[in-house]
Write a protein that holds these residues in place. Structure first.
Motif, PDB file in Angstrom:
ATOM      1  N   THR A   1      -7.680 -14.084   0.809  1.00  0.00           N
ATOM      2  CA  THR A   1      -8.975 -14.454   0.257  1.00  0.00           C
ATOM      3  C   THR A   1      -9.321 -13.452  -0.853  1.00  0.00           C
ATOM      4  N   PRO A   2     -10.151 -13.820  -1.834  1.00  0.00           N
ATOM      5  CA  PRO A   2     -10.336 -12.948  -3.006  1.00  0.00           C
ATOM      6  C   PRO A   2     -11.083 -11.644  -2.777  1.00  0.00           C
TER       7      PRO A   2
ATOM      8  N   VAL B   1      -2.139  -8.781  -5.135  1.00  0.00           N
ATOM      9  CA  VAL B   1      -2.087 -10.031  -4.371  1.00  0.00           C
ATOM     10  C   VAL B   1      -0.774 -10.107  -3.597  1.00  0.00           C
ATOM     11  N   VAL B   2       0.321  -9.809  -4.270  1.00  0.00           N
ATOM     12  CA  VAL B   2       1.634  -9.840  -3.620  1.00  0.00           C
ATOM     13  C   VAL B   2       1.713  -8.813  -2.502  1.00  0.00           C
ATOM     14  N   ASP B   3       1.241  -7.609  -2.767  1.00  0.00           N
ATOM     15  CA  ASP B   3       1.285  -6.544  -1.759  1.00  0.00           C
ATOM     16  C   ASP B   3       0.475  -6.917  -0.509  1.00  0.00           C
ATOM     17  N   LYS B   4      -0.683  -7.505  -0.708  1.00  0.00           N
ATOM     18  CA  LYS B   4      -1.524  -7.894   0.432  1.00  0.00           C
ATOM     19  C   LYS B   4      -0.880  -9.015   1.236  1.00  0.00           C
ATOM     20  N   ALA B   5      -0.185  -9.916   0.559  1.00  0.00           N
ATOM     21  CA  ALA B   5       0.529 -10.984   1.262  1.00  0.00           C
ATOM     22  C   ALA B   5       1.683 -10.413   2.084  1.00  0.00           C
ATOM     23  N   VAL B   6       2.421  -9.479   1.499  1.00  0.00           N
ATOM     24  CA  VAL B   6       3.522  -8.833   2.217  1.00  0.00           C
ATOM     25  C   VAL B   6       2.982  -8.087   3.437  1.00  0.00           C
ATOM     26  N   ALA B   7       1.816  -7.465   3.296  1.00  0.00           N
ATOM     27  CA  ALA B   7       1.197  -6.759   4.424  1.00  0.00           C
ATOM     28  C   ALA B   7       0.848  -7.723   5.552  1.00  0.00           C
ATOM     29  N   LEU B   8       0.398  -8.919   5.210  1.00  0.00           N
ATOM     30  CA  LEU B   8       0.106  -9.933   6.234  1.00  0.00           C
ATOM     31  C   LEU B   8       1.376 -10.313   6.987  1.00  0.00           C
ATOM     32  N   LYS B   9       2.465 -10.513   6.242  1.00  0.00           N
ATOM     33  CA  LYS B   9       3.739 -10.852   6.880  1.00  0.00           C
ATOM     34  C   LYS B   9       4.187  -9.721   7.791  1.00  0.00           C
ATOM     35  N   ASN B  10       4.061  -8.488   7.331  1.00  0.00           N
ATOM     36  CA  ASN B  10       4.478  -7.334   8.127  1.00  0.00           C
ATOM     37  C   ASN B  10       3.615  -7.143   9.372  1.00  0.00           C
ATOM     38  N   SER B  11       2.390  -7.687   9.331  1.00  0.00           N
ATOM     39  CA  SER B  11       1.484  -7.601  10.485  1.00  0.00           C
ATOM     40  C   SER B  11       1.700  -8.738  11.477  1.00  0.00           C
ATOM     41  N   GLY B  12       2.570  -9.679  11.125  1.00  0.00           N
ATOM     42  CA  GLY B  12       2.892 -10.752  12.069  1.00  0.00           C
ATOM     43  C   GLY B  12       2.644 -12.161  11.597  1.00  0.00           C
ATOM     44  N   ALA B  13       2.121 -12.328  10.385  1.00  0.00           N
ATOM     45  CA  ALA B  13       1.883 -13.682   9.878  1.00  0.00           C
ATOM     46  C   ALA B  13       3.205 -14.418   9.706  1.00  0.00           C
ATOM     47  N   GLN B  14       3.218 -15.692  10.118  1.00  0.00           N
ATOM     48  CA  GLN B  14       4.426 -16.512  10.032  1.00  0.00           C
ATOM     49  C   GLN B  14       4.298 -17.650   9.027  1.00  0.00           C
ATOM     50  N   LEU B  15       3.100 -17.852   8.538  1.00  0.00           N
ATOM     51  CA  LEU B  15       2.815 -18.836   7.484  1.00  0.00           C
ATOM     52  C   LEU B  15       1.610 -18.317   6.715  1.00  0.00           C
ATOM     53  N   LEU B  16       1.655 -18.399   5.385  1.00  0.00           N
ATOM     54  CA  LEU B  16       0.584 -17.847   4.555  1.00  0.00           C
ATOM     55  C   LEU B  16      -0.167 -18.947   3.823  1.00  0.00           C
ATOM     56  N   VAL B  17      -1.483 -18.804   3.757  1.00  0.00           N
ATOM     57  CA  VAL B  17      -2.338 -19.694   2.975  1.00  0.00           C
ATOM     58  C   VAL B  17      -3.030 -18.871   1.898  1.00  0.00           C
ATOM     59  N   MET B  18      -2.899 -19.330   0.652  1.00  0.00           N
ATOM     60  CA  MET B  18      -3.576 -18.666  -0.468  1.00  0.00           C
ATOM     61  C   MET B  18      -4.891 -19.415  -0.693  1.00  0.00           C
ATOM     62  N   ASP B  19      -5.960 -18.886  -0.077  1.00  0.00           N
ATOM     63  CA  ASP B  19      -7.216 -19.604   0.088  1.00  0.00           C
ATOM     64  C   ASP B  19      -8.195 -19.323  -1.058  1.00  0.00           C
ATOM     65  N   CYS B  20      -7.761 -19.661  -2.258  1.00  0.00           N
ATOM     66  CA  CYS B  20      -8.620 -19.578  -3.445  1.00  0.00           C
ATOM     67  C   CYS B  20      -7.933 -20.340  -4.566  1.00  0.00           C
ATOM     68  N   ILE B  21      -8.699 -21.089  -5.337  1.00  0.00           N
ATOM     69  CA  ILE B  21      -8.136 -21.827  -6.461  1.00  0.00           C
ATOM     70  C   ILE B  21      -7.552 -20.878  -7.508  1.00  0.00           C
ATOM     71  N   GLY B  22      -8.016 -19.642  -7.540  1.00  0.00           N
ATOM     72  CA  GLY B  22      -7.556 -18.689  -8.541  1.00  0.00           C
ATOM     73  C   GLY B  22      -6.131 -18.213  -8.353  1.00  0.00           C
ATOM     74  N   TYR B  23      -5.597 -18.294  -7.129  1.00  0.00           N
ATOM     75  CA  TYR B  23      -4.214 -17.891  -6.910  1.00  0.00           C
ATOM     76  C   TYR B  23      -3.273 -18.854  -7.625  1.00  0.00           C
ATOM     77  N   THR B  24      -2.219 -18.321  -8.211  1.00  0.00           N
ATOM     78  CA  THR B  24      -1.350 -19.113  -9.082  1.00  0.00           C
ATOM     79  C   THR B  24      -0.013 -19.469  -8.420  1.00  0.00           C
ATOM     80  N   LYS B  25       0.664 -20.437  -9.062  1.00  0.00           N
ATOM     81  CA  LYS B  25       1.992 -20.828  -8.590  1.00  0.00           C
ATOM     82  C   LYS B  25       2.974 -19.674  -8.712  1.00  0.00           C
ATOM     83  N   ALA B  26       2.835 -18.869  -9.767  1.00  0.00           N
ATOM     84  CA  ALA B  26       3.719 -17.712  -9.935  1.00  0.00           C
ATOM     85  C   ALA B  26       3.523 -16.705  -8.804  1.00  0.00           C
ATOM     86  N   MET B  27       2.269 -16.497  -8.382  1.00  0.00           N
ATOM     87  CA  MET B  27       2.003 -15.615  -7.248  1.00  0.00           C
ATOM     88  C   MET B  27       2.662 -16.159  -5.993  1.00  0.00           C
TER      89      MET B  27
END
Length: 224
Positions: free
Chosen positions: A135-136, A170-196
């Protein structure tokens, strides 16, 4: 052109940061953009900043900067944009360019809410896995966690990074979620891009769901 739809952002139009990812999906569909904050100065925006218990939205301005606003202040302005798009632009449908939760608006044409589309798509594939949510803003972490629990996710982890400030964060925070146990990620904002999304998927190796493209595919199905 096959059809014409409206697109409403909670910030200011045009969303030059969003449309390059949407245009290939909405091929042949004309998109008329409007913004809830169109015409507002930064001084005026200070009057709609969120208080402690307000529902927080992060809005992008036309200069590329972002602000946090209380949703309640912009609801009448969104209704005005809907009226304009329907009555004067004669659009066949409207896509909200925000993954936040909204009340029902008076709209005689289909009105697509990315949050609803994102919710149902995510829950259809999540199963019993742990959901990681980006989330932003830090002020949105609690409301995002509560929302996804209400949506039906039993295990939710939330992290915050603005798509308007730092790609790498953004990438670092997503990696942190995975390292904390997330098994599927949702980018919950229209501002997040396809490249991200593509970078995150490469670095984490887990499925990543992007709000803007989920919404665009639904619009293409209806109006393409």
């Amino acid at each position: 052109m096959v059809g014409k739809i409206g697109a409403i952002t909670v910030g200011q139009a045009p969303r030059v940061d969003v449309m390059p990812d949407l245009e290939p999906i909405l091929d042949g569909i004309e998109v008329i953009q409007r913004g809830a904050l169109d015409g507002m100065t930064k001084e005026a925006l200070k009057n709609i900043e969120p208080a402690e218990k307000d529902y927080i939205l992060v809005a992008r301005l036309s200069d590329g900067s972002s602000v946090q606003i209380a949703e309640k202040y912009i609801l009448p302005r969104i209704q005005e944009r809907i009226n304009d798009l329907v009555n004067y632009e004669k659009v066949k449908g409207i896509l909200m360019l925000c993954t936040g939760e909204f009340p029902s608006f008076d709209c005689p044409v289909p009105l697509l809410y990315p949050q609803v589309l994102l919710q149902y798509f995510t829950m259809a594939v999540l199963g019993n896995r742990t959901l990681g949510v980006l989330t932003p803003a830090y002020g949105q972490i609690r409301q995002a966690g509560q929302r996804w629990h209400r949506n039906g996710a039993a295990k939710v982890l939330v992290n915050a990074a603005s798509p308007y400030e730092s790609f790498d964060l953004v990438v670092d925070k997503a990696v942190a979620l995975k390292n904390s146990g997330a098994q599927l990620l949702v980018m919950d904002c229209i501002g997040y891009t396809k490249a991200m999304k593509e970078t995150i998927r490469t670095k984490t190796g887990i499925p990543v769901i992007l709000g803007r493209t989920v919404a665009a595919h639904a619009a293409a199905e209806l109006f393409g």
